[in-house]
Design a protein around this motif. Structure first.
Motif, PDB file in Angstrom:
ATOM      1  N   VAL A 292      14.690 -27.927 -64.163  1.00 47.91           N
ATOM      2  CA  VAL A 292      14.201 -27.420 -63.659  1.00 47.91           C
ATOM      3  C   VAL A 292      12.041 -27.284 -63.509  1.00 47.91           C
ATOM      4  CG1 VAL A 292      13.989 -25.174 -61.674  1.00 47.91           C
ATOM      5  CG2 VAL A 292      16.353 -26.655 -62.320  1.00 47.91           C
ATOM      6  N   ILE A 293      11.514 -26.762 -62.159  1.00 48.38           N
ATOM      7  CA  ILE A 293      10.382 -26.680 -62.681  1.00 48.38           C
ATOM      8  C   ILE A 293       9.503 -25.465 -61.680  1.00 48.38           C
ATOM      9  CG2 ILE A 293       7.508 -27.467 -62.500  1.00 48.38           C
ATOM     10  CD1 ILE A 293       8.753 -30.404 -62.735  1.00 48.38           C
ATOM     11  N   ILE A 294       9.150 -24.870 -61.944  1.00 50.71           N
ATOM     12  CA  ILE A 294       8.990 -23.280 -61.233  1.00 50.71           C
ATOM     13  C   ILE A 294       8.190 -22.936 -61.073  1.00 50.71           C
ATOM     14  CG2 ILE A 294       9.597 -21.412 -60.895  1.00 50.71           C
ATOM     15  CD1 ILE A 294      11.851 -21.144 -61.718  1.00 50.71           C
ATOM     16  N   GLU A 295       7.353 -23.523 -59.801  1.00 45.71           N
ATOM     17  CA  GLU A 295       5.452 -23.242 -59.110  1.00 45.71           C
ATOM     18  C   GLU A 295       5.553 -22.217 -58.569  1.00 45.71           C
ATOM     19  OE1 GLU A 295       2.167 -26.423 -58.692  1.00 45.71           O
ATOM     20  OE2 GLU A 295       3.627 -26.586 -57.349  1.00 45.71           O
ATOM     21  N   GLY A 296       4.318 -21.296 -59.865  1.00 48.28           N
ATOM     22  CA  GLY A 296       3.667 -20.152 -58.790  1.00 48.28           C
ATOM     23  C   GLY A 296       2.362 -20.640 -58.043  1.00 48.28           C
ATOM     24  N   GLU A 297       1.745 -19.709 -57.856  1.00 46.88           N
ATOM     25  CA  GLU A 297       0.602 -19.390 -56.863  1.00 46.88           C
ATOM     26  C   GLU A 297      -0.616 -19.239 -58.383  1.00 46.88           C
ATOM     27  OE1 GLU A 297      -1.011 -19.498 -54.302  1.00 46.88           O
ATOM     28  OE2 GLU A 297       0.514 -19.954 -53.092  1.00 46.88           O
ATOM     29  N   TYR A 298      -0.023 -17.864 -59.320  1.00 45.42           N
ATOM     30  CA  TYR A 298      -0.638 -17.437 -60.460  1.00 45.42           C
ATOM     31  C   TYR A 298      -0.529 -18.179 -61.540  1.00 45.42           C
ATOM     32  CZ  TYR A 298      -2.975 -14.433 -56.840  1.00 45.42           C
ATOM     33  OH  TYR A 298      -3.969 -14.564 -55.468  1.00 45.42           O
ATOM     34  N   TYR A 299       0.973 -18.021 -62.047  1.00 39.82           N
ATOM     35  CA  TYR A 299       1.845 -18.604 -63.146  1.00 39.82           C
ATOM     36  C   TYR A 299       1.794 -20.302 -62.975  1.00 39.82           C
ATOM     37  CZ  TYR A 299       5.517 -17.626 -59.750  1.00 39.82           C
ATOM     38  OH  TYR A 299       6.429 -17.192 -59.213  1.00 39.82           O
ATOM     39  N   GLU A 300       1.199 -21.245 -62.600  1.00 41.64           N
ATOM     40  CA  GLU A 300       1.253 -22.358 -62.116  1.00 41.64           C
ATOM     41  C   GLU A 300       2.847 -22.513 -62.265  1.00 41.64           C
ATOM     42  OE1 GLU A 300      -1.767 -23.840 -64.590  1.00 41.64           O
ATOM     43  OE2 GLU A 300      -3.146 -22.569 -63.289  1.00 41.64           O
ATOM     44  N   LYS A 301       2.945 -23.999 -63.436  1.00 38.01           N
ATOM     45  CA  LYS A 301       4.153 -24.288 -63.768  1.00 38.01           C
ATOM     46  C   LYS A 301       5.004 -23.933 -65.140  1.00 38.01           C
ATOM     47  CE  LYS A 301       2.918 -29.199 -61.682  1.00 38.01           C
ATOM     48  NZ  LYS A 301       2.875 -29.642 -61.557  1.00 38.01           N
ATOM     49  N   GLN A 302       6.300 -23.565 -64.424  1.00 36.40           N
ATOM     50  CA  GLN A 302       7.046 -23.129 -65.795  1.00 36.40           C
ATOM     51  C   GLN A 302       8.439 -24.001 -65.779  1.00 36.40           C
ATOM     52  OE1 GLN A 302       7.419 -18.852 -66.301  1.00 36.40           O
ATOM     53  NE2 GLN A 302       5.698 -17.984 -65.648  1.00 36.40           N
ATOM     54  N   PHE A 303       8.883 -24.432 -67.106  1.00 33.12           N
ATOM     55  CA  PHE A 303      10.182 -25.554 -67.349  1.00 33.12           C
ATOM     56  C   PHE A 303      11.478 -24.632 -67.761  1.00 33.12           C
ATOM     57  CE2 PHE A 303      11.189 -29.238 -69.249  1.00 33.12           C
ATOM     58  CZ  PHE A 303      12.414 -29.641 -68.250  1.00 33.12           C
ATOM     59  N   MET A 304      12.468 -25.323 -66.760  1.00 27.62           N
ATOM     60  CA  MET A 304      13.527 -24.797 -67.160  1.00 27.62           C
ATOM     61  C   MET A 304      14.296 -26.385 -67.490  1.00 27.62           C
ATOM     62  SD  MET A 304      14.668 -21.711 -65.257  1.00 27.62           S
ATOM     63  CE  MET A 304      15.539 -20.960 -65.599  1.00 27.62           C
ATOM     64  N   PHE A 305      15.040 -26.207 -69.204  1.00 28.44           N
ATOM     65  CA  PHE A 305      15.480 -27.738 -69.275  1.00 28.44           C
ATOM     66  C   PHE A 305      17.469 -27.116 -70.093  1.00 28.44           C
ATOM     67  CE2 PHE A 305      16.723 -30.111 -73.231  1.00 28.44           C
ATOM     68  CZ  PHE A 305      16.775 -31.064 -72.604  1.00 28.44           C
ATOM     69  N   GLY A 306      17.684 -27.640 -69.309  1.00 27.97           N
ATOM     70  CA  GLY A 306      19.579 -27.584 -70.468  1.00 27.97           C
ATOM     71  C   GLY A 306      20.886 -28.044 -69.507  1.00 27.97           C
ATOM     72  N   LYS A 307      21.580 -28.727 -70.275  1.00 30.75           N
ATOM     73  CA  LYS A 307      22.149 -29.530 -69.542  1.00 30.75           C
ATOM     74  C   LYS A 307      23.472 -29.052 -68.228  1.00 30.75           C
ATOM     75  CE  LYS A 307      24.742 -31.506 -74.300  1.00 30.75           C
ATOM     76  NZ  LYS A 307      25.437 -31.470 -75.445  1.00 30.75           N
ATOM     77  N   GLY A 308      23.386 -30.086 -68.239  1.00 35.34           N
ATOM     78  CA  GLY A 308      23.894 -29.825 -66.560  1.00 35.34           C
ATOM     79  C   GLY A 308      25.360 -30.706 -66.359  1.00 35.34           C
ATOM     80  N   ALA A 309      26.304 -30.881 -66.763  1.00 32.82           N
ATOM     81  CA  ALA A 309      27.448 -31.587 -66.677  1.00 32.82           C
ATOM     82  C   ALA A 309      28.169 -30.876 -68.387  1.00 32.82           C
ATOM     83  CB  ALA A 309      27.039 -33.017 -66.577  1.00 32.82           C
ATOM     84  N   GLY A 310      29.510 -31.421 -67.964  1.00 29.95           N
ATOM     85  CA  GLY A 310      30.361 -30.552 -69.426  1.00 29.95           C
ATOM     86  C   GLY A 310      30.968 -30.173 -69.382  1.00 29.95           C
TER      87      GLY A 310
END
Length: 409
Positions: A292-310
């Motif tokens: 998941v990429i979260i983009e903001g006005e001032y912190y630009e892009k931040q990325f969250m990564f992890g298992k989505g199933a199981g």
């Protein structure tokens, strides 16, 4: 140098953390995973008193008196103060969650379809009955995206959220794209491993991602959009020629969900395959993982990564909700409560790759402009811009057409 010593006050801590007696609905992959995760957790004082199951004839490793087939055995049990709902059927999940909230029991749910379709009503019930409905596990498996949107990104500075939200479709694409597997074999493997839902169309046609995106959007921008108003399409029509096109361009194909602000007062959202470049964060997200990429006005892009199933990744997310409830946590819906939510619109253009085999199929697409064309005896494709509203109009027709659509940045 002085050292700071912090001593824990167990007596004080016990007042802060409530003892939870849980009634669990569903003992499938995630439900059984939660059972084992909870037994090994030292962070919460919680026990499962009863599990409601649908198929009592199935062999299980727990004593028979642990189970019931009657939902009322949990809903009407005054000792049970937290209901955890982990079943596939959205209609049954709705009845369970609504009845539990009305009985004054807080609820943890993982059913994204049910939540996306009934959240306004359920939010009002939890407010009037002073209980809590938590559902971080419904959105991205092990990634705590909802809690982060509520607490860390609780300002009005978000610009977009883009991500791979469905682990099973991503697993299938990995097997097809990187390992030269075929669609049917990859799908069967995803189901055997417990990654795919009981109805595979839910995953591969983009519905699972769409329901998750609806929930995420509520916490990101404060607006709840109805499922029928959102364009979604999936990967069942992915063909070798589409893979070949992507590889020749140095790209990968991912099933992507996106919500994006268009103006200060409006945003758009969709779920569809996307041609992803190597410099994109989600390019290297493979197998059952979500990104998941979260983009903001001032912190630009931040990325969250992890298992989505199981079993265990999702069960761990459910445990996080249970632990949060032990500390009396509730969602505050800050974007909806403290800001003026932007309006949803499909009056925006998207650039797409469209592969088709018959001119009749192509005639349903009202392109604003076309920048590239290719035709052969076997198939044709075009690249161009089209209104999202135009795609939405033919959404229900697309499964009947031999076409493949992918977004292009």
């Amino acid at each position: 140098m002085e050292t700071l010593t912090i001593e824990s006050d167990k007596k004080c801590g016990s007042k802060l953390r409530a003892k939870l007696t849980i009634g669990l609905f569903g003992f499938g992959v995630v439900g059984e995973g939660l059972y084992h995760v909870l037994k090994n957790s030292r962070t919460v004082d919680a026990t499962i008193k009863k599990v409601c199951i649908k198929h009592p004839e199935k062999e299980r490793n727990v004593a028979e008196n642990f189970y019931t087939v009657d939902a009322n055995d949990i809903i009407n049990d005054d000792e049970i103060n937290l209901v955890v709902e982990l079943i596939d059927n959205a209609d049954e999940a709705y009845q369970i969650v609504k009845s539990s909230l009305l009985k004054g029991k807080s609820v943890v749910s993982g059913n994204k379809k049910m939540l996306a379709e009934h959240l306004p009503e359920l939010i009002e019930i939890q407010r009037t009955h002073n209980v809590s409905l938590l559902y971080d596990a419904s959105a991205c498996g092990s990634i705590p995206v909802i809690r982060n949107l509520e607490e860390y990104y609780d300002n009005d500075l978000l610009k977009s959220i883009t991500g791979i939200l469905n682990g099973s479709s991503n697993f299938i694409l990995t097997k097809i794209f990187l390992e030269n597997g075929d669609y049917d074999t990859a799908l069967k493997q995803a189901q055997d491993l417990g990654f795919a839902e009981s109805n595979p169309a839910f995953d591969v046609e983009g519905y699972d991602s769409m329901f998750k995106l609806i929930i995420i959007t509520l916490h990101a921008f404060g607006t709840l959009v109805k499922p029928e108003e959102i364009f979604n399409c999936g990967i069942p029509n992915l063909a070798p020629c589409d893979i070949q096109y992507a590889k020749e361009k140095g790209l990968k194909i991912k099933l992507v969900a996106q919500v994006k602000k268009i103006t200060e007062d409006s945003f758009t959202m969709y779920v569809m395959p996307k041609l992803v470049a190597p410099d994109d964060y989600i390019y290297s997200v493979e197998n059952e993982y979500n990104g998941v990429i979260i983009e903001g006005e001032y912190y630009e892009k931040q990325f969250m990564f992890g298992k989505g199933a199981g079993a265990f990744p999702t069960a761990s997310s459910v445990l996080s909700d249970i632990t949060a409830r032990a500390h009396s946590y509730k969602y505050e819906y800050k974007k909806h409560t403290f800001f003026t939510p932007p309006a949803y619109t499909t009056d925006t253009e998207v650039q797409i790759y469209l592969r088709y085999r018959e001119s009749l199929a192509f005639s349903h697409f009202d392109f604003e402009n076309i920048t590239e064309k290719y035709s052969s005896r076997e198939y044709s494709y075009v690249i161009g811009t089209i209104k999202l509203s135009s795609l939405q109009k033919i959404k229900n027709l697309l499964p009947k057409l031999d076409v493949f659509i992918a977004a292009i940045d």
